[in-house]
Design an enzyme around this catalytic site. Sequence first.
Site, mmCIF file in Angstrom:
data_model
loop_
_atom_site.group_PDB
_atom_site.id
_atom_site.type_symbol
_atom_site.label_atom_id
_atom_site.label_comp_id
_atom_site.label_asym_id
_atom_site.label_seq_id
_atom_site.Cartn_x
_atom_site.Cartn_y
_atom_site.Cartn_z
ATOM 1 N N LYS A 171 31.579 -3.213 -6.316
ATOM 2 C CA LYS A 171 30.098 -3.397 -6.654
ATOM 3 C C LYS A 171 29.822 -4.120 -7.851
ATOM 4 C CE LYS A 171 31.348 1.093 -8.023
ATOM 5 N NZ LYS A 171 32.034 2.150 -7.030
ATOM 6 N N VAL A 198 28.814 -0.556 -1.356
ATOM 7 C CA VAL A 198 27.636 0.296 -1.567
ATOM 8 C C VAL A 198 27.960 1.511 -0.733
ATOM 9 C CG1 VAL A 198 25.120 0.368 -1.189
ATOM 10 C CG2 VAL A 198 26.025 -1.704 -2.099
ATOM 11 N N ILE A 202 29.399 4.564 4.132
ATOM 12 C CA ILE A 202 28.309 4.557 4.912
ATOM 13 C C ILE A 202 28.090 2.840 5.263
ATOM 14 C CG2 ILE A 202 25.952 4.796 5.099
ATOM 15 C CD1 ILE A 202 26.207 7.197 2.971
ATOM 16 N N GLY A 253 37.824 16.053 -10.234
ATOM 17 C CA GLY A 253 37.936 14.805 -10.032
ATOM 18 C C GLY A 253 36.756 13.910 -9.528
ATOM 19 N N ASP A 267 25.925 3.058 -12.398
ATOM 20 C CA ASP A 267 26.695 2.801 -11.154
ATOM 21 C C ASP A 267 25.643 2.551 -9.922
ATOM 22 O OD1 ASP A 267 29.191 2.971 -9.295
ATOM 23 O OD2 ASP A 267 27.833 4.639 -8.759
ATOM 24 N N LYS A 271 24.500 -0.821 -7.242
ATOM 25 C CA LYS A 271 24.422 -0.797 -5.906
ATOM 26 C C LYS A 271 23.196 -1.138 -5.459
ATOM 27 C CE LYS A 271 28.078 2.567 -5.923
ATOM 28 N NZ LYS A 271 28.402 4.087 -6.037
#
Length: 503
Positions: A171, A198, A202, A253, A267, A271
Site C-alpha cells: 500500500k 487495502v 477483503i 504480534g 497506515d 489505504k
Amino acid sequence: MSDIAEFRNAVETFIAQRGWTATRFGRAIAGDPLFVFDLREGREPRSETRARILNAMQDEGEATALPPLRIGVAGLGNVGATLVKILQKDGEELTRKLGRHVTVTAVAARSRSRSRGVDLSNLAWFDDPVALAKSPDIDLFVELIGGEDGPAYAAVRAALELGRPVVTANKALLARHGVALAKLAEETGAQLGFEAAVAGGIPVIKTLREGLGSARIARVYGIMNGTCNYILTRMGKEGISFAECLKAAQALGYAEADPAFDIEGYDTAHKLAILASLSFGCEIAPDEIFVEGITAITDVDIKVADDLGYAIKLLGIAQRSADGIEQRVHPTLVPKGSAIAGVDGVLNAVVLETDHVHELMLAGPGAGGAPTASSVLSDILDIARGTRVPPLGVPSAELTPYRQASMKAHAGGYYIRLNARDVPGALASIATRMGERGISLESVIQRPDLRAKDSVDEGAPTRTVVLMTHETMEDMVREALDQVDRDGFIVGRPQLIRIEALS
Ligand SMILES: NC(=O)c1ccc[n+]([C@@H]2O[C@H](COP(=O)([O-])OP(=O)(O)OC[C@H]3O[C@@H](n4cnc5c(N)ncnc54)[C@H](OP(=O)(O)O)[C@@H]3O)[C@@H](O)[C@H]2O)c1
C-alpha cells in the site's frame, strides 16, 4: 474395438501422456479417486458417465495446451512464503479452474539460508529483486517486499517497463507512486494488480473497480487497521488503558515493535488514498489526508461514548463535498447500532455508499499471511485468465487532479471532553462560548468520577465535562475551544472526537 475398450484406451493414453497417477485422474477428471482402478478391474461405466469424462478430458487437454504462467515472487516473509505454499499445495486445483498451469519458478529475498517453512529447492534464487523482475524466465512478477521506495519500487518499475504483469500487496508503494505506475503499466500494456494492498483479504479493490460498474460513490469509509481496532475494542470491552492494550497487541504480534505507523493513522491513510482514487476517479493524494491517530483516546472517552450509545473506531473516510473531496482518518464516534460498530478485534471493514446499491459493507480479515496471500492470488488468477482493466479503474489520463476539501469546513457532530476547573461559572461560560458560534449542544454531561486511567493529576480540582454537539462546522468548534481555553476555565487540552452520521 468396443466403445468401452476405446474409452479405456483414451483414459490410459491421457494418463500416460501427462505423467499423471490414476488417483489424480480420478480426482481431477472423474470426481472419484478410485475410478481408474475400477476401470482397470473391468468395471464398465455407464455411457453418460463416459461422455462426461471424455468431455472433461477434452477440456483439460485444451487447458493444459496453454503455456504455464511462471511466477517470480520477491519477498518471502509473512505473505510471500504463504503465497508460495498455497501455489505449491493448490496448483492442480488452480490449473483445473484456470485451464492453465500457474507455478512459482523463481524467488528473491535477503537471506538465502532462512527457513521459511516452504520448499524452495526447485526454484531459482535471486538476491536482487530487480534481476528477478527482469528475468526472461518469468511471466509475472509478484512484489511482497514492502516499502514505498527502495527495491520494491525499483523491481516493480523494471517489470512494468518490460510490459510484464505485476501483482503487489504494497500500500505504501501504491499510495506514493500508484498513478505513475498505473500510467507506466498502460503504456507498456502490462497489468498491475494490488487487491491485497487495502484491507488484506477483503476484495474491496475488485468490488470498486469492477463489481460496482457505473455506480457513483458518495462516501467510502472503513476500519482499515486491525491493530487500532484491536486496541479500541479491548479498551471498550475490558475498560483498560490505551497503553495496556498496546502492550497486549505487541505481545500477540498484532502490533509492530514500533507501532507509530499504525496507531498514528498513517497506515489507514495510505489505504484510504488508494480507495479514494478508485471511488472518485481522482489522483492518489496521500499527503492531502487529515490524519489523527488513536493515541489520545482514553478509557473515559470509550466509557462515556458507550453510555451515550456510541462506539469509538479509527475510521478512514473519503466523501464528496461541495468544494472537493474530503479525506480524513481519525477516531470516530459511530452509533452502536451501525454495522461498522460491530466490527471488532483485528477485523477490517469497508463501507461503500453508492447511488445504485446504496450501502455495501465488506468485512473480514484485513491482514495475516493467508488472507493477504489469497488476495494476491486473486490478482494472479485474473492475469492468468487475461482479464484487463485499467489499474485505477479509469485510464490514468482520465484521473482528475485531487481537489482537497478544507477540514475547517467539515460539518458534523462533535464529542468534546474538557477538564473544567471546579469553580462557579465555569460550565456556564463554556456553554456561552459555544452558543456565540452558533454551536447547538445535544447534551452536556458533568461527572466528578470521570478520570482517565492514563491521566496525570493536574493539581487543581477539576470536573470532567462532556459536550455533544449537533452538526456544526469544524472551525467553529475550534474557535470556541480556543476562546474557552483563553477564558482560563479549563485545564489541559480538550479532547475532540468527530461523530459520523451513519445508518
Ligand atoms: N503481513 C500482512 O498481514 C500484510 C497485509 C497486507 C499487506 N501486506 C503487505 O505485503 C508486503 C509484505 O509484507 P510481509 O508482512 O510479508 O513482510 P515481511 O514479513 O517483512 O517480509 C518481507 C520480505 O521481503 C524480503 N526483503 C526485504 N528487503 C529485501 C531486499 N532488499 N531484497 C530482497 N528481499 C527483500 C525479506 O527477506 P528476508 O526474509 O530474507 O529478510 C522478507 O522475505 C508489504 O508491502 C505489506 O505492506 C502485508
